[in-house]
Enzyme design. Sequence first.
Site, PDB file in Angstrom:
ATOM      1  N   HIS A   1       0.685  -1.386   0.018  1.00 42.71           N
ATOM      2  CA  HIS A   1      -0.619   0.229  -0.293  1.00 42.71           C
ATOM      3  C   HIS A   1       0.598   1.174   0.269  1.00 42.71           C
ATOM      4  CE1 HIS A   1      -2.971  -2.675   0.699  1.00 42.71           C
ATOM      5  NE2 HIS A   1      -4.478  -1.834   0.755  1.00 42.71           N
ATOM      6  N   GLY A   2       2.229   0.744   0.740  1.00 41.60           N
ATOM      7  CA  GLY A   2       2.536   2.295   0.149  1.00 41.60           C
ATOM      8  C   GLY A   2       4.086   2.217   1.146  1.00 41.60           C
TER       9      GLY A   2
END
Length: 475
Positions: free
Chosen positions: A327-328
């Site tokens: 996700h990041g």
Amino acid sequence: MLFNSFVFALFLPLTFACYWLLQRYSLKIQNTFVLLASYVFYGWWDWRFLALIVVSSLVDYLASLRLDSTRRIRSRKIILGISVAVNLGLLGFFKYYDFFVDSFAGAIQLLGFDAHIHALRVILPVGISFYTFQKMSYTIDVYRRLVVPTRDVIAFFAYISFFPQLVAGPIERANHLLPQFLKKRSFQTEHAKDGIRQILWGLFKKVVIADSLAPIVEQIYSNYGEYSGLTLFLGTLYFAFQIYCDFSGYSDIAVGTARLFGFNLMQNFACPYFSRNIGEFWRRWHISLSTWFRDYVYIPLGGSRTLSKGRHIANLLVTFTASGFWHGANWTFVAWGFLNGVYYIPLILGGRNRPSTAVVAENHFFPSLRETAQMTFTFALTLFAWIFFRAESIAHAFSFIGHMASSSWLTADFTKGLKYAAALLVIEWLQRNKLHALQLDNVPLVFRWAAYYTVVIAILMFSNTGQVTFIYFQF
């Protein structure tokens, strides 16, 4: 190009009209148009990154053909390894290079040394995480002999770059979407009507709910030290609905848009906040990503087939942690993924890790007391995890949690967001057995059109506040 932009409002009907006018010609011409339209859609953000998706798609196209024609196991592993290395290499450089450099520099400084390492501040190409995983699943499935690779280069490139789902999914598998590019498509009025309804519902969730809650969430999380525990709880509650309506809204628009062009995309959300345990939640939230990690990480690690519960738990934690990192480039996402894995452990220990995905309170208007308690507890766990997802750093998350445990008075200015959360819950509960909330086939015509007009008016009213990008564009 944003779905909630004036440019897309012009792009979609023009593309739709040209696409169906080309139906009288060959399928290849129609697919070529889809490919060019998809590249225009993507290049509208930054045309320079078109080269990235073109080159990486070419690598997987050629690798899949070599995998199909090669019989030697060692050679096939090398070819697959090259494909995976190229995909993960590009993703790692653009998405994680600065993160690893900054983390390494921070570790060096903690040891008392001066770190003179400079990050490149690389621009993250929109959608790279999504189309990278879609390409990887194709090559891996070809390697596993689950998919026969296509030699139609136009169809393959169109499958990878199909504009409705290019930027934020759903992450489509080749055995589902690619065959749809290889056969003639015909316009079906009912499918188009339902696609428009789903687009409207997605825009409603994004523009009316998510974008209205966004400034409230930003104010509370940016100035959390000034507010009480209950206000911080509201901020987290609002973020839960913001990210759900933002992301599922995008998915609804993507699925609805694809239906206008004669394609069926997979369902990506299925009322996840009505889940009765965390296992069911992950079968209803971002379904395309959850199943991707299940099939390409969790099961290859051994999944639940291992005789050791310890190994089973380890496989699960690795999978959830990797999902969080996807996700990041921030330790907060790693913590969020790991925490969701921890939530899953009691299900494994209790032998309840395969929950029913049947509609909650099926054939009943209200849930039972047991179901209500289960949904409330699962939602509470999810809310706590969302704090790490939303926080800017691990320190920020723990500080926020610490302040949340403080005094309980409430800032009245922030209660206005409750109407959005309540409205969504009521609508989705009533339509929990549908693919989207505007499937009103059994509703009298006058009420059906009243609902459509209400949604359209709400979208038009809230669209004047400006175009807010989708949260998952950063992933």
